[in-house]
Each structure stands twice: as C-alpha cells, then as structure tokens.
Design a protein around this motif. Structure first.
Motif, PDB file in Angstrom:
ATOM      1  N   UNK A 116      63.385  60.585  50.481  1.00  0.00           N
ATOM      2  CA  UNK A 116      63.543  62.020  50.735  1.00  0.00           C
ATOM      3  C   UNK A 116      64.012  62.806  49.528  1.00  0.00           C
ATOM      4  N   UNK A 117      64.860  62.168  48.672  1.00  0.00           N
ATOM      5  CA  UNK A 117      65.422  62.917  47.534  1.00  0.00           C
ATOM      6  C   UNK A 117      65.143  62.242  46.193  1.00  0.00           C
ATOM      7  N   UNK A 118      64.515  61.065  46.234  1.00  0.00           N
ATOM      8  CA  UNK A 118      64.197  60.364  44.985  1.00  0.00           C
ATOM      9  C   UNK A 118      65.428  59.826  44.270  1.00  0.00           C
ATOM     10  N   UNK A 119      66.535  59.623  45.026  1.00  0.00           N
ATOM     11  CA  UNK A 119      67.774  59.124  44.404  1.00  0.00           C
ATOM     12  C   UNK A 119      67.879  57.612  44.670  1.00  0.00           C
ATOM     13  N   UNK A 120      67.694  56.820  43.630  1.00  0.00           N
ATOM     14  CA  UNK A 120      67.714  55.363  43.774  1.00  0.00           C
ATOM     15  C   UNK A 120      68.717  54.710  42.818  1.00  0.00           C
ATOM     16  N   UNK A 121      68.663  55.126  41.563  1.00  0.00           N
ATOM     17  CA  UNK A 121      69.485  54.467  40.551  1.00  0.00           C
ATOM     18  C   UNK A 121      70.965  54.868  40.607  1.00  0.00           C
ATOM     19  N   UNK A 122      71.298  56.159  40.814  1.00  0.00           N
ATOM     20  CA  UNK A 122      72.717  56.563  40.691  1.00  0.00           C
ATOM     21  C   UNK A 122      73.709  55.766  41.550  1.00  0.00           C
ATOM     22  N   UNK A 123      73.447  55.504  42.834  1.00  0.00           N
ATOM     23  CA  UNK A 123      74.460  54.747  43.581  1.00  0.00           C
ATOM     24  C   UNK A 123      74.678  53.353  43.002  1.00  0.00           C
ATOM     25  N   UNK A 124      73.587  52.709  42.579  1.00  0.00           N
ATOM     26  CA  UNK A 124      73.699  51.357  42.006  1.00  0.00           C
ATOM     27  C   UNK A 124      74.463  51.409  40.682  1.00  0.00           C
ATOM     28  N   UNK A 125      74.153  52.420  39.868  1.00  0.00           N
ATOM     29  CA  UNK A 125      74.838  52.538  38.564  1.00  0.00           C
ATOM     30  C   UNK A 125      76.336  52.724  38.772  1.00  0.00           C
ATOM     31  N   UNK A 126      76.712  53.549  39.753  1.00  0.00           N
ATOM     32  CA  UNK A 126      78.144  53.760  40.001  1.00  0.00           C
ATOM     33  C   UNK A 126      78.790  52.486  40.537  1.00  0.00           C
ATOM     34  N   UNK A 127      78.099  51.812  41.459  1.00  0.00           N
ATOM     35  CA  UNK A 127      78.690  50.599  42.052  1.00  0.00           C
ATOM     36  C   UNK A 127      78.922  49.526  40.987  1.00  0.00           C
ATOM     37  N   UNK A 128      78.044  49.469  39.990  1.00  0.00           N
ATOM     38  CA  UNK A 128      78.204  48.457  38.928  1.00  0.00           C
ATOM     39  C   UNK A 128      79.462  48.687  38.099  1.00  0.00           C
ATOM     40  N   UNK A 129      80.046  49.890  38.189  1.00  0.00           N
ATOM     41  CA  UNK A 129      81.272  50.152  37.418  1.00  0.00           C
ATOM     42  C   UNK A 129      82.531  49.691  38.167  1.00  0.00           C
TER      43      UNK A 129
END
Ligand code: SF4
Ligand code: SF4
Length: 411
Positions: free
Chosen positions: A315-328
């Motif tokens: 719906x919003x094309x948001x895929x990478x940001x949650x994973x990138x944040x979780x990796x921190x």
C-alpha cells in the motif's frame, strides 16, 4: 448509481489491465480458491463489465469483491501499474449503491461503522462497555453461551486499562534538543485497543528529539468505511483529518492500514489540499529511518521475524525502513521470512466478515512464521497484530509493534 456507465471513476483503472495474469500467483484468494473470479484479473474484468453496463444485477458479482482482502499484493505484482485499490473501492461503492446488502448482519455492520467507529466518543463508550463486560465476567459468559463465535472472541482485543484509552491530546516536547516537529495520527480503534502503542510511539518520537503534536479534531481515517463501500462517509472522515492537520509539516502514523488510507486522500477527495496532506504523511518507521535514530534502542536479545503489513509494503511501498531500524537494536537476531509480504488474512474487518477464508489464510501465515524459528514476530498494523496473535496463540511466540522494540532503555 453514483455516475453513469464508463464515466464511473474506476473504469479508467480497469482499462490498464492487459490480462497478463502475472498477479495471479500473488493473490491469496486465488491461491486458496483457484477460481479466476477470485483473482485480481477476474475481478477487474467484472468491474469493467459492471461499468460498461454488461452486468445489470450487481448482487450477482458482489461476493467476489466481498472475498477480496484488499491486500494489494496484486498491485506490487502488476507490471502495467494497475491501481487495483481504486478499482476495488470504486466497485464496492457502486455495488453498495446498486445492490445494498439487506441482511441484519450487514445492516448492523454498517450501523457500527457509521455510528460508532466514525464517532470517537461513541467508540470510547463502546470500549468502556466491553471493558465492563470483561471485568464482570459477562464477556466470558456470553462466549460460553455461544453468543460470541469462538473465532470472533479470539480476534477481539482485550480491553486495555482506562488510562490507556483516554484521548491522547496535546503538545509533547522532547526531553532535550528539538530536532523537528511532527503531528501524530492516533486513529480510532488503534487509540482504544492499542492505546499503549500510541503512547510508545509518542515516547519514541520524543526520545529521538521530536516535538509531537496530537491534535484534537482528528478522527477515523475512513479506511474501513471505504472497504465497506461507504464512499461519502469515508470522504467526510478524510476531509475532517485534512482540516485537523492543516498546520502540520509531517503527519506520523503507526498503523499501516490508516497510513495507506491517509496517503490516498488526494485520490479520494480529488483536491490539491488533500493531495498536499497525503504528501506529508509518513509511517513512523519510514520517518525515523529517514531522520536516523538519535536514541539507541534498549537491548532485545531475541530471534525476531519481521512480517510486512500489506498496507505498508504493497500500500505504501515501505519495506526497508522497519528492517533497517530493527537491525540497530542491540542483541536482536532478525531472521529471514520468505513469505513476509503475504497477507495474514486480517484485512480490516475481513477476518470477521469472511471468517473461514481469513482463518485458512491466517493459519498459513502462522505456519510460515513458526517455520522461521523466531520467538517474536514484529508487524506494524493493529489488525495484523490481532490476527497473527490469534493464530499463534499457544505457541509461546509474541507479536509486537516495531515501536515497542525501538524505545531506548529509559523510554
Ligand atoms: S487485493 Fe489481494 S485478495 Fe484482492 S485481488 Fe489483489 S491480491 Fe487478490
Ligand atoms: S498483472 Fe496487472 S495487467 Fe496483468 S492481469 Fe494482473 S492486474 Fe492485469
């Protein structure tokens, strides 16, 4: 009829489909039912036939649109860029006009959506009543007497304590230096059933240096009404939010379903002001990944699978940001989940309206998640949290929202 024949707004969208069928493998209802009329391509053809006046009796095709999850996996798969969401919403609105459902359950659902969900104060009363039923044992009694179907009961959230359901309103500065100012969209059911997540979202934004405004006049995003074909009500709700957030630079959401709806207000309302509002909306993970975290999250030494909410990835094309944040997050072990973008079967109130199909899709999702060996599933949509929790109950696996593991130690 809302408008005449091929003048129907969704007709143009149906013409973009070249019938290639590349969306079929991505469609959960086609995969479950194996029937062309339960696929995106089949539904688009039905919509087109309806708009061209080749289908006189809308009731004959309504069930195919009722069974669509609205997961939008077909949009991600479509090489021709067909905006299926507009075909679906437009067709449902048209069917709602031409062949409104007449059963008691349908009337009750429409009443609940228009008179309770759309009205924040009544929704608060409804949750207060549900909380009372829970505390007095009435809810358990109703379930034992079979007045609430077992599956519905498993999906209904436990009512949070009253202090978490009080309206969250005001201006909340960060503890230290201010990096920027955002407005938080708190939603309707999100605020009542997941008030704690709203409060954690607020705390996370503050901890990362953002001044957060929670404006009073905001309300339901209208997504559920749109899915139910209640187009005019969805437009009124959308306009209320556009007006409420007029002064905000960035509007942050933590519910993927609401976020996808808010970001489509330009199309829904057809105004430049609404399109401008839509352009200012951001998912909380997307926003924080863009800005960068300034507060290190507390350690979370667990094996975690991230499951994409459909309305965030498709719906919003948001895929990478949650994973990138979780990796921190210190200590986290983020494992691959090959079916992360497949719908869990929640889809707004779909799991209550199509319980058998939603249950089969939910069971598939739970099986895929168990196979990852994760202890914790993370997903950023209230409906997905409820559905996945229900289907993983008894496994010991926890289901959390991303903001819950991104808070710093003191958050
Ligand atoms: S929205 Fe989902 S269920 Fe509906 S047609 Fe597209 S892929 Fe299939
Ligand atoms: S992938 Fe796109 S163009 Fe091809 S059948 Fe599906 S909706 Fe039509």
């Amino acid at each position: 009829m809302t408008e005449a024949g091929p003048e129907l707004p969704f007709y143009r969208d149906t013409l973009g489909c070249v019938h290639c069928g590349l969306c079929l493998p991505a469609c959960p209802t086609y995969q479950e039912l194996g029937d062309e009329t339960e696929s995106p391509r089949g539904r688009i053809l039905l919509s087109r036939a309806l708009a061209e006046g080749r289908i006189a009796d809308g009731a004959r095709i309504a069930s195919h649109f009722d069974r669509c999850l609205g997961c939008l996996a077909c949009e991600s798969a479509c090489p021709s860029g067909v905006r299926y969401r507009h075909v679906l919403e437009g067709t449902r609105a048209e069917l709602n006009q031409r062949a409104p459902e007449r059963g008691v359950r349908a009337r009750l659902r429409k009443l609940l959506l228009s008179q309770v969900v759309a009205r924040p104060r009544r929704l608060r009363w409804a949750f207060a009543a549900l909380g009372l039923a829970e505390r007095t044992g009435l809810r358990r009694l109703a379930q034992r007497l079979g007045l609430i179907p077992q599956l519905t009961e498993r999906l209904l959230p436990a009512v949070p304590p009253r202090q978490q359901r009080l309206p969250l309103v005001g201006a909340f500065p960060p503890p230290g230096v201010t990096r920027g100012r955002v407005a938080l969209f708190t939603g309707c059911v999100m605020e009542q059933a997941f008030g704690e997540i709203n409060r954690k979202t607020l705390a996370l934004l503050q901890a990362n240096g953002f001044h957060v405004d929670v404006v009073t006049d905001q309300g339901c995003c209208g997504a559920l009404h749109l899915h139910d074909g209640q187009l005019e009500l969805a437009r009124r709700l959308a306009q209320r939010n556009v007006d409420a957030f007029r002064g905000a630079d960035v509007i942050v959401t933590n519910s993927a379903g609401c976020g996808a709806a808010l970001r489509d207000y330009g199309h829904l309302l057809g105004s430049a002001v609404a399109a401008d509002f839509a352009g200012r909306c951001r998912d909380v993970c997307e926003f924080l990944a863009e800005q960068g975290l300034s507060a290190t999250p507390a350690p979370f030494p667990h094996r975690v699978a991230y499951d994409d909410p459909c309305h965030l990835c498709h719906g919003q094309g948001v895929r990478t940001p949650p994973r990138a944040l979780l990796r921190t997050v210190p200590g986290i072990q983020l494992v691959d989940h090959p079916s992360a973008e497949t719908c869990c079967g929640s889809a707004g109130i779909y799991n209550l309206l199509q319980p058998e199909l939603a249950s089969a899709i939910g069971a598939d999702k739970a099986g895929q998640l168990r196979a990852t060996g994760a202890e914790v599933v993370i997903t950023g949509n209230p409906g997905c949290i409820m559905q996945i929790r229900a289907h993983l109950s008894g496994t010991g696996m926890r289901v959390l929202h991303p903001v819950e593991v991104l808070l710093p130690e003191s958050g």
